[in-house]
Design an enzyme around this catalytic site. Structure first.
Site, PDB file in Angstrom:
ATOM      1  N   GLU A 175       0.814  -1.217   0.000  1.00  0.00           N
ATOM      2  CA  GLU A 175       0.000   0.000   0.000  1.00  0.00           C
ATOM      3  C   GLU A 175       0.846   1.264   0.000  1.00  0.00           C
ATOM      4  O   GLU A 175       1.989   1.259   0.452  1.00  0.00           O
ATOM      5  CB  GLU A 175      -0.930  -0.016   1.219  1.00  0.00           C
ATOM      6  CG  GLU A 175      -1.899  -1.182   1.139  1.00  0.00           C
ATOM      7  CD  GLU A 175      -2.821  -1.313   2.335  1.00  0.00           C
ATOM      8  OE1 GLU A 175      -3.892  -1.901   2.178  1.00  0.00           O
ATOM      9  OE2 GLU A 175      -2.470  -0.823   3.426  1.00  0.00           O
ATOM     10  N   CYS A 189       5.905  -4.615  16.080  1.00  0.00           N
ATOM     11  CA  CYS A 189       5.376  -3.709  17.119  1.00  0.00           C
ATOM     12  C   CYS A 189       3.939  -4.137  17.428  1.00  0.00           C
ATOM     13  O   CYS A 189       3.150  -4.413  16.515  1.00  0.00           O
ATOM     14  CB  CYS A 189       5.437  -2.262  16.664  1.00  0.00           C
ATOM     15  SG  CYS A 189       7.120  -1.746  16.292  1.00  0.00           S
ATOM     16  N   CYS A 240       0.700  -2.409  15.768  1.00  0.00           N
ATOM     17  CA  CYS A 240       0.767  -2.018  14.346  1.00  0.00           C
ATOM     18  C   CYS A 240       0.250  -3.149  13.451  1.00  0.00           C
ATOM     19  O   CYS A 240       0.675  -4.299  13.583  1.00  0.00           O
ATOM     20  CB  CYS A 240       2.220  -1.690  13.999  1.00  0.00           C
ATOM     21  SG  CYS A 240       2.499  -1.433  12.245  1.00  0.00           S
ATOM     22  N   GLY A 292       6.482  -1.145   6.604  1.00  0.00           N
ATOM     23  CA  GLY A 292       7.884  -1.558   6.667  1.00  0.00           C
ATOM     24  C   GLY A 292       8.800  -0.647   7.441  1.00  0.00           C
ATOM     25  O   GLY A 292       8.447   0.482   7.796  1.00  0.00           O
ATOM     26  N   SER A 307      11.263   7.569   8.839  1.00  0.00           N
ATOM     27  CA  SER A 307      10.794   7.215  10.184  1.00  0.00           C
ATOM     28  C   SER A 307      11.284   5.811  10.513  1.00  0.00           C
ATOM     29  O   SER A 307      11.048   4.866   9.766  1.00  0.00           O
ATOM     30  CB  SER A 307       9.264   7.264  10.196  1.00  0.00           C
ATOM     31  OG  SER A 307       8.761   6.738  11.399  1.00  0.00           O
ATOM     32  N   SER A 347      10.613   6.361  16.147  1.00  0.00           N
ATOM     33  CA  SER A 347       9.372   5.960  16.810  1.00  0.00           C
ATOM     34  C   SER A 347       9.714   5.466  18.207  1.00  0.00           C
ATOM     35  O   SER A 347      10.183   4.349  18.374  1.00  0.00           O
ATOM     36  CB  SER A 347       8.688   4.859  15.998  1.00  0.00           C
ATOM     37  OG  SER A 347       8.339   5.385  14.741  1.00  0.00           O
ATOM     38  N   LEU A 348       9.500   6.314  19.187  1.00  0.00           N
ATOM     39  CA  LEU A 348       9.968   6.035  20.546  1.00  0.00           C
ATOM     40  C   LEU A 348       8.907   5.293  21.371  1.00  0.00           C
ATOM     41  O   LEU A 348       9.169   4.232  21.921  1.00  0.00           O
ATOM     42  CB  LEU A 348      10.360   7.368  21.208  1.00  0.00           C
ATOM     43  CG  LEU A 348      10.984   7.292  22.589  1.00  0.00           C
ATOM     44  CD1 LEU A 348      12.276   6.500  22.582  1.00  0.00           C
ATOM     45  CD2 LEU A 348      11.233   8.703  23.134  1.00  0.00           C
ATOM     46  N   ASN A 353      -4.253   4.641  16.314  1.00  0.00           N
ATOM     47  CA  ASN A 353      -5.317   4.257  15.382  1.00  0.00           C
ATOM     48  C   ASN A 353      -5.689   2.817  15.681  1.00  0.00           C
ATOM     49  O   ASN A 353      -4.808   1.966  15.835  1.00  0.00           O
ATOM     50  CB  ASN A 353      -4.824   4.395  13.939  1.00  0.00           C
ATOM     51  CG  ASN A 353      -4.497   5.837  13.599  1.00  0.00           C
ATOM     52  OD1 ASN A 353      -5.301   6.737  13.831  1.00  0.00           O
ATOM     53  ND2 ASN A 353      -3.306   6.086  13.076  1.00  0.00           N
ATOM     54  N   CYS A 402      -1.504   5.849  10.005  1.00  0.00           N
ATOM     55  CA  CYS A 402      -0.295   5.206  10.504  1.00  0.00           C
ATOM     56  C   CYS A 402      -0.618   3.892  11.191  1.00  0.00           C
ATOM     57  O   CYS A 402      -1.484   3.835  12.058  1.00  0.00           O
ATOM     58  CB  CYS A 402       0.375   6.096  11.540  1.00  0.00           C
ATOM     59  SG  CYS A 402       1.376   7.355  10.822  1.00  0.00           S
TER      60      CYS A 402
HETATM   61  N1  SAH Z   1       8.647   1.283  10.606  1.00  0.00           N
HETATM   62  C1  SAH Z   1       8.759   2.683  10.725  1.00  0.00           C
HETATM   63  C2  SAH Z   1       7.903   3.452   9.738  1.00  0.00           C
HETATM   64  C3  SAH Z   1       6.535   2.907   9.466  1.00  0.00           C
HETATM   65  S1  SAH Z   1       5.400   2.994  10.811  1.00  0.00           S
HETATM   66  C4  SAH Z   1       8.501   3.130  12.148  1.00  0.00           C
HETATM   67  O1  SAH Z   1       8.041   2.318  12.949  1.00  0.00           O
HETATM   68  O2  SAH Z   1       8.791   4.275  12.446  1.00  0.00           O
HETATM   69  C5  SAH Z   1       5.003   4.741  10.804  1.00  0.00           C
HETATM   70  C6  SAH Z   1       4.539   5.277  12.137  1.00  0.00           C
HETATM   71  O3  SAH Z   1       3.245   4.737  12.490  1.00  0.00           O
HETATM   72  C7  SAH Z   1       5.459   4.927  13.291  1.00  0.00           C
HETATM   73  O4  SAH Z   1       5.716   6.035  14.090  1.00  0.00           O
HETATM   74  C8  SAH Z   1       4.638   3.898  14.046  1.00  0.00           C
HETATM   75  O5  SAH Z   1       5.003   3.791  15.383  1.00  0.00           O
HETATM   76  C9  SAH Z   1       3.245   4.433  13.851  1.00  0.00           C
HETATM   77  N2  SAH Z   1       2.178   3.461  14.161  1.00  0.00           N
HETATM   78  C10 SAH Z   1       2.204   2.130  14.006  1.00  0.00           C
HETATM   79  N3  SAH Z   1       1.024   1.585  14.367  1.00  0.00           N
HETATM   80  C11 SAH Z   1       0.238   2.615  14.764  1.00  0.00           C
HETATM   81  C12 SAH Z   1      -1.104   2.709  15.218  1.00  0.00           C
HETATM   82  N4  SAH Z   1      -1.881   1.629  15.346  1.00  0.00           N
HETATM   83  N5  SAH Z   1      -1.594   3.933  15.526  1.00  0.00           N
HETATM   84  C13 SAH Z   1      -0.824   5.041  15.386  1.00  0.00           C
HETATM   85  N6  SAH Z   1       0.432   5.019  14.928  1.00  0.00           N
HETATM   86  C14 SAH Z   1       0.980   3.820  14.631  1.00  0.00           C
HETATM   87 FE1  SF4 Z   2       6.845  -1.379  14.032  1.00  0.00          FE
HETATM   88 FE2  SF4 Z   2       7.014   0.421  12.041  1.00  0.00          FE
HETATM   89 FE3  SF4 Z   2       7.238  -2.201  11.539  1.00  0.00          FE
HETATM   90 FE4  SF4 Z   2       4.869  -1.219  12.261  1.00  0.00          FE
HETATM   91  S1  SF4 Z   2       5.996  -0.736  10.399  1.00  0.00           S
HETATM   92  S2  SF4 Z   2       5.849  -3.114  13.019  1.00  0.00           S
HETATM   93  S3  SF4 Z   2       5.485   0.391  13.685  1.00  0.00           S
HETATM   94  S4  SF4 Z   2       8.626  -0.971  12.774  1.00  0.00           S
END
Ligand code: SAH
Ligand code: SF4
Length: 352
Positions: free
Chosen positions: A87, A112, A115, A161, A191, A216-217, A296, A339
Site C-alpha cells: 500500500e 510492534c 501495528c 515496513g 521514520s 518511533s519512541l 489508530n 499510521c
Molecule cells: N517502521 C517505521 C515506519 C513505518 S510505521 C517506524 O516504525 O517508524 C510509521 C509510524 O506509524 C510509526 O511512528 C509507528 O510507530 C506508527 N504506528 C504504528 N502503528 C500505529 C497505530 N496503530 N496507531 C498510530 N500510529 C501507529
Molecule cells: Fe513497528 Fe514500524 Fe514495523 Fe509497524 S511498520 S511493526 S510500527 S517498525
C-alpha cells in the site's frame, strides 16, 4: 532473492551505450505527462521501441484505489512484478499540499504490538524502483484526476515496513528523488523504529542524504518500550540518547532536529510518570521535537487510544519542561490508511 534493478536491465539490453544514456532514461522517467517509453523523444527511436517491449514503464500496477469522503486522503494497493501487493498513501494538508507516505517493505519484521503491518510479518523488502515508482504513480494520478497541484511537497517513510531494514534501497531511492524531482532533503522524513547499528552507519555514510529522521519512541522507559516494541535492544534508551547527541553534532543544524514519534495508547504509555520520563529523555537527547499520535485502532488488537484528557495532560507535562511537543493530525482512518493501519485488508496478506 534479489530482483535486477531497472538500471541493470537497461545495461543488459544496451551493454554498449555511453554512461549519459542512463541519466537520460532516468530524466525521461520523471518528465511530467509521459506515459510510455514511446513518448520519450530524447531517446533514439530504436531504443524507445526496444524499451517499450522489454522494460515496464513503471514497476508497480494499481490494484485498488480508495479515498475518504473529504477526498484529502488516497490509498492505493499496488502490485509488484512478482504479484505481491503493498500500500501507498497520498494526503493533502490544509494548504492543499500533498504528502506522500511510502512503503519501504511488504509487511515488517519488527512486530510492534499495536501495528497492523507488524502483524503481517515481513514478506520482502521493496526494490528501489518500487519505492521510487510510488512517487511516479501518484504524480501520474494527480495529473490524470486534475486534483489541484500536480506536485508532491513532502515524502514520509511511514507506510509499510522499516526503512532502515532496507537501508541501501531506501538510500538509493532518496538520492534518485533528490536528483530528479523538486523535493528537497528537508521535505523527506525517514521514520525508523530505531535500528541502532544502521543509525550509526548513516552518521558516517557519505552517500546518506541529508533528510530528516524521526524515531518511533513510544516510551522513554526501557521496560515499557520493550513490552510494546519487541525489537528494542538492551539499554536502548541510553544508546538512543547517545546517538541523538552524535547525530546533532555531525549532521544536525537549524533545519535538522530529530523528531520522536510517540503513539499514545490508553493505560500503556500515557501516564504522568511516563510523560516526565519522556521529558527527561528529550533533555538528554538534545535538539529534538516530540510528535504524539493518537493510536489508530487496528482490528484484532485490544489497545485503545488515550482519552482526550490524558493526552492533553501528557502534552502539558512534557511541554512544561520546555520541550517542543505537537500532536499529529490523524488522517485516513476511515479507509484504514492511517499510521499503523496498512495491512492489505483489500487483498489479504500480500498475495496478489
Ligand atoms: N517502521 C517505521 C515506519 C513505518 S510505521 C517506524 O516504525 O517508524 C510509521 C509510524 O506509524 C510509526 O511512528 C509507528 O510507530 C506508527 N504506528 C504504528 N502503528 C500505529 C497505530 N496503530 N496507531 C498510530 N500510529 C501507529
Ligand atoms: Fe513497528 Fe514500524 Fe514495523 Fe509497524 S511498520 S511493526 S510500527 S517498525
Amino acid at each position: 532473492m534479489r530482483f535486477p534493478t531497472r538500471q541493470e536491465r537497461f545495461s543488459t539490453l544496451f551493454p554498449d551505450e555511453p554512461k549519459f544514456r542512463w541519466k537520460q532514461v532516468q530524466q525521461a522517467l520523471f518528465q511530467p505527462g509521459k506515459k510510455s517509453w514511446l513518448e520519450c523523444l530524447t531517446l533514439p527511436k530504436p531504443m524507445r521501441e526496444m524499451l517499450q517491449q522489454e522494460l515496464p514503464w513503471i514497476s508497480v500496477e494499481q490494484k485498488a484505489l480508495q479515498t475518504n469522503p473529504a477526498e484529502d486522503t488516497y490509498k492505493a494497493v499496488l502490485s509488484a512484478a512478482d504479484g505481491l501487493n503493498f500500500e501507498t498513501v497520498l494526503m493533502q494538508n490544509a494548504k492543499g499540499q500533498w504528502t506522500l507516505c511510502v512503503s519501504s517493505q511488504i509487511g515488517c519484521a519488527m512486530g510492534c504490538t499495536f501495528c497492523a503491518t507488524g502483524a503481517m510479518g515481513l514478506k520482502r523488502s521493496l526494490t528501489s524502483d518500487e519505492i521510487v515508482d510510488q512517487y511516479r504513480f501518484w504524480i501520474a494520478f494527480l495529473r490524470e484526476c486534475g486534483k489541484g497541484q500536480e506536485r508532491i511537497s513532502n515524502v514520509v517513510f511511514m507506510g509499510m515496513g522499516e526503512p532502515l531494514a532496507n537501508y541501501e534501497n531506501v538510500k538509493a531511492t532518496i538520492n534518485t528523488w533528490l536528483q530528479h524531482t523538486d523535493i528537497g532533503p528537508v521535505h523527506i522524513t525517514v521514520s525508523t523504529v530505531g535500528i541502532l547499528w544502521q543509525m550509526e552507519k548513516l552518521l558516517t555514510d557519505p552517500d546518506w542524504p541529508p533528510v530528516r529522521i524521526a524515531v518511533s519512541l513510544h516510551s522513554a522507559n526501557q521496560k515499557r518500550r520493550e513490552s510494546i516494541v519487541p525489537s528494542t535492544v538492551p539499554n536502548f534508551i541510553n544508546l538512543l540518547a547517545d546517538w541523538c547527541r552524535a547525530y546533532t553534532q555531525t549532521l544536525g543544524n537549524r533545519r535538522h532536529h530529530i523528531t520522536f514519534e510517540y503513539t499514545l495508547i490508553a493505560g500503556v504509555n500515557d501516564t504522568e510518570e511516563l510523560a516526565r520520563e519522556l521529558a527527561a529523555f528529550a533533555k538528554r537527547a538534545g535538539d529534538c521535537k516530540i510528535n504524539v499520535i493518537p493510536l489508530n485502532r487496528v482490528p484484532g488488537k485490544s489497545f485503545t487510544p488515550s482519552e482526550e484528557g490524558s493526552m492533553s495532560r501528557f502534552k502539558e507535562i512534557v511541554a512544561s519542561y520546555g520541550i517542543d511537543i505537537t500532536q499529529r493530525r490523524s488522517m485516513g482512518q476511515d479507509i484504514a490508511a492511517a499510521c499503523g493501519q496498512l495491512a492489505l485488508e483489500v487483498s489479504g496478506g500480500g498475495e496478489g
